[in-house]
Design a protein around this motif. Structure first.
Motif, mmCIF file in Angstrom:
data_model
loop_
_atom_site.group_PDB
_atom_site.id
_atom_site.type_symbol
_atom_site.label_atom_id
_atom_site.label_comp_id
_atom_site.label_asym_id
_atom_site.label_seq_id
_atom_site.Cartn_x
_atom_site.Cartn_y
_atom_site.Cartn_z
ATOM 1 N N VAL A 183 8.413 -4.354 71.263
ATOM 2 C CA VAL A 183 8.053 -3.913 69.913
ATOM 3 C C VAL A 183 6.549 -3.993 69.747
ATOM 4 C CG1 VAL A 183 10.248 -4.598 68.852
ATOM 5 C CG2 VAL A 183 8.355 -6.230 68.930
ATOM 6 N N GLU A 184 6.030 -3.202 68.819
ATOM 7 C CA GLU A 184 4.594 -3.238 68.533
ATOM 8 C C GLU A 184 4.372 -3.314 67.037
ATOM 9 O OE1 GLU A 184 3.486 1.515 68.283
ATOM 10 O OE2 GLU A 184 2.986 0.442 70.102
ATOM 11 N N ALA A 185 3.281 -3.959 66.661
ATOM 12 C CA ALA A 185 2.805 -3.993 65.285
ATOM 13 C C ALA A 185 1.335 -3.622 65.344
ATOM 14 C CB ALA A 185 2.993 -5.373 64.665
ATOM 15 N N LEU A 186 0.994 -2.439 64.844
ATOM 16 C CA LEU A 186 -0.371 -1.946 64.913
ATOM 17 C C LEU A 186 -1.256 -2.645 63.885
ATOM 18 C CD1 LEU A 186 0.438 1.855 65.264
ATOM 19 C CD2 LEU A 186 -0.101 0.229 67.078
ATOM 20 N N ASP A 187 -2.555 -2.807 64.217
ATOM 21 C CA ASP A 187 -3.508 -3.387 63.273
ATOM 22 C C ASP A 187 -3.636 -2.521 62.032
ATOM 23 O OD1 ASP A 187 -4.010 -5.608 64.757
ATOM 24 O OD2 ASP A 187 -6.033 -5.052 65.343
ATOM 25 N N LYS A 188 -3.675 -1.197 62.248
ATOM 26 C CA LYS A 188 -3.766 -0.239 61.156
ATOM 27 C C LYS A 188 -2.697 0.805 61.388
ATOM 28 C CE LYS A 188 -8.775 -0.680 61.024
ATOM 29 N NZ LYS A 188 -10.025 -0.012 61.345
ATOM 30 N N SER A 189 -2.036 1.227 60.352
ATOM 31 C CA SER A 189 -0.938 2.174 60.517
ATOM 32 C C SER A 189 -1.395 3.507 61.107
ATOM 33 C CB SER A 189 -0.222 2.402 59.188
ATOM 34 O OG SER A 189 -1.128 2.964 58.257
ATOM 35 N N ASP A 190 -2.676 3.840 60.992
ATOM 36 C CA ASP A 190 -3.173 5.111 61.510
ATOM 37 C C ASP A 190 -3.848 4.990 62.871
ATOM 38 O OD1 ASP A 190 -5.328 3.663 60.611
ATOM 39 O OD2 ASP A 190 -6.386 5.389 59.788
ATOM 40 N N SER A 191 -3.707 3.848 63.537
ATOM 41 C CA SER A 191 -4.421 3.622 64.792
ATOM 42 C C SER A 191 -3.482 3.108 65.866
ATOM 43 C CB SER A 191 -5.537 2.605 64.578
ATOM 44 O OG SER A 191 -6.107 2.240 65.805
ATOM 45 N N LYS A 192 -3.636 3.623 67.079
ATOM 46 C CA LYS A 192 -2.895 3.113 68.234
ATOM 47 C C LYS A 192 -3.786 2.239 69.094
ATOM 48 C CE LYS A 192 -0.074 7.270 68.777
ATOM 49 N NZ LYS A 192 0.239 8.367 69.702
ATOM 50 N N VAL A 193 -4.997 1.964 68.639
ATOM 51 C CA VAL A 193 -5.988 1.281 69.462
ATOM 52 C C VAL A 193 -5.701 -0.204 69.615
ATOM 53 C CG1 VAL A 193 -8.429 0.699 69.696
ATOM 54 C CG2 VAL A 193 -7.758 2.965 68.911
ATOM 55 N N ALA A 194 -5.304 -0.879 68.557
ATOM 56 C CA ALA A 194 -5.166 -2.332 68.609
ATOM 57 C C ALA A 194 -3.921 -2.778 67.847
ATOM 58 C CB ALA A 194 -6.408 -2.985 68.006
ATOM 59 N N GLY A 195 -3.412 -3.934 68.263
ATOM 60 C CA GLY A 195 -2.250 -4.502 67.593
ATOM 61 C C GLY A 195 -1.624 -5.580 68.448
ATOM 62 N N VAL A 196 -0.392 -5.904 68.103
ATOM 63 C CA VAL A 196 0.357 -6.942 68.788
ATOM 64 C C VAL A 196 1.598 -6.312 69.405
ATOM 65 C CG1 VAL A 196 1.559 -9.144 68.502
ATOM 66 C CG2 VAL A 196 -0.463 -8.658 67.127
ATOM 67 N N VAL A 197 1.895 -6.709 70.646
ATOM 68 C CA VAL A 197 3.096 -6.239 71.333
ATOM 69 C C VAL A 197 3.904 -7.464 71.733
ATOM 70 C CG1 VAL A 197 3.993 -5.077 73.399
ATOM 71 C CG2 VAL A 197 2.023 -4.118 72.194
ATOM 72 N N GLY A 198 5.193 -7.409 71.495
ATOM 73 C CA GLY A 198 6.108 -8.454 71.944
ATOM 74 C C GLY A 198 7.107 -7.826 72.897
ATOM 75 N N LEU A 199 7.404 -8.514 73.994
ATOM 76 C CA LEU A 199 8.386 -7.974 74.919
ATOM 77 C C LEU A 199 9.169 -9.077 75.583
ATOM 78 C CD1 LEU A 199 7.236 -7.334 78.406
ATOM 79 C CD2 LEU A 199 5.398 -7.213 76.770
ATOM 80 N N PHE A 200 10.363 -8.715 76.018
ATOM 81 C CA PHE A 200 11.239 -9.603 76.767
ATOM 82 C C PHE A 200 11.560 -8.887 78.064
ATOM 83 C CE2 PHE A 200 15.407 -11.098 78.106
ATOM 84 C CZ PHE A 200 15.193 -12.472 78.138
ATOM 85 N N PHE A 201 11.388 -9.572 79.197
ATOM 86 C CA PHE A 201 11.626 -8.914 80.477
ATOM 87 C C PHE A 201 12.232 -9.869 81.486
ATOM 88 C CE2 PHE A 201 7.635 -10.987 81.376
ATOM 89 C CZ PHE A 201 7.691 -11.283 82.724
#
Length: 161
Positions: A82-100
Motif C-alpha cells: 500500500v502507499e500513502a502519498l505526501d500530496k494527493s497530486d504527487s507520486k514523488v514522495a510518500g510512505v509505502v508499506g509491504l508484506f513479503f
C-alpha cells in the motif's frame, strides 16, 4: 527511468517503484549487483531500523549479504503493498508499506548434508522521497528510501524435494 519534472516518461507510482527496486536487493548474485541495487533503492544515509534496533546502511547490507550468501536462486513474493502519498497530486514522495516472503535457495555449505534454503518473512515501512543529491538528466529517477523500518523472521532449512 521516470521524469519527476513531467518532461519525459510517465512517473510510476510509489508501489510500482518499490516493486521494481526492492526485489533486486534480495536477488543480487554479486557484490556489484548488490551495490547497484542499494544505490537505486536507498539515500546515501537512510534511517534504518530492523526488528526494533537501529542499524546503518553498511550493517543492513551485511545482513542481506549473509542471507544471500551462496545463493542459487531467489524468489520474492510481495503479498500486499500500500502507499500513502505526501500530496494527493504527487507520486514523488510518500510512505509505502509491504508484506513479503523471499525464498533463497543456497548451495550446499560444507557443514550441511544437502542444499538448503532461507525463508524470509517480513513487513516493511518505507519513506520514499526525491534525492536531490543525484545528478544527471532531468528524466533520471531520483526517488530513494530515506527511512526504512523492517520486521523480519529468517528461517533456514533443507530444501525439501
Amino acid at each position: 527511468m521516470s521524469n519527476i519534472e513531467g518532461h519525459g516518461p510517465e512517473l510510476v507510482s510509489l508501489v510500482q517503484w518499490t516493486e521494481n527496486n526492492f526485489p533486486p536487493l534480495l536477488k543480487a548474485k554479486s557484490a556489484a549487483e548488490l551495490d547497484e541495487a542499494f544505490q537505486n533503492f536507498f539515500f546515501a544515509e537512510p534511517t534504518i531500523i530492523v526488528n526494533g534496533s537501529p542499524s546503518t546502511l553498511s550493517r543492513y547490507k551485511s545482513l542481506i549479504e549473509a542471507s544471500t550468501d551462496n545463493e542459487v536462486s531467489a524468489t520474492v513474493n510481495i503479498q500486499n503493498i500500500v502507499e500513502a502519498l505526501d500530496k494527493s497530486d504527487s507520486k514523488v514522495a510518500g510512505v509505502v508499506g509491504l508484506f513479503f516472503t523471499a525464498v533463497i535457495r543456497q548451495k550446499e555449505p560444507g557443514n550441511l548434508p544437502s542444499p538448503y534454503q532461507r525463508t524470509i518473512t517480513s513487513s516493511l515501512n518505507l519513506v520514499i522521497e526525491r534525492d536531490d543529491s543525484i545528478k544527471g538528466p532531468v528524466f533520471e529517477e531520483r526517488r530513494r528510501v530515506k527511512a526504512f523500518n523492517q520486521v523480519l523472521v529468517d528461517t533456514v532449512g533443507p530444501v525439501i524435494l
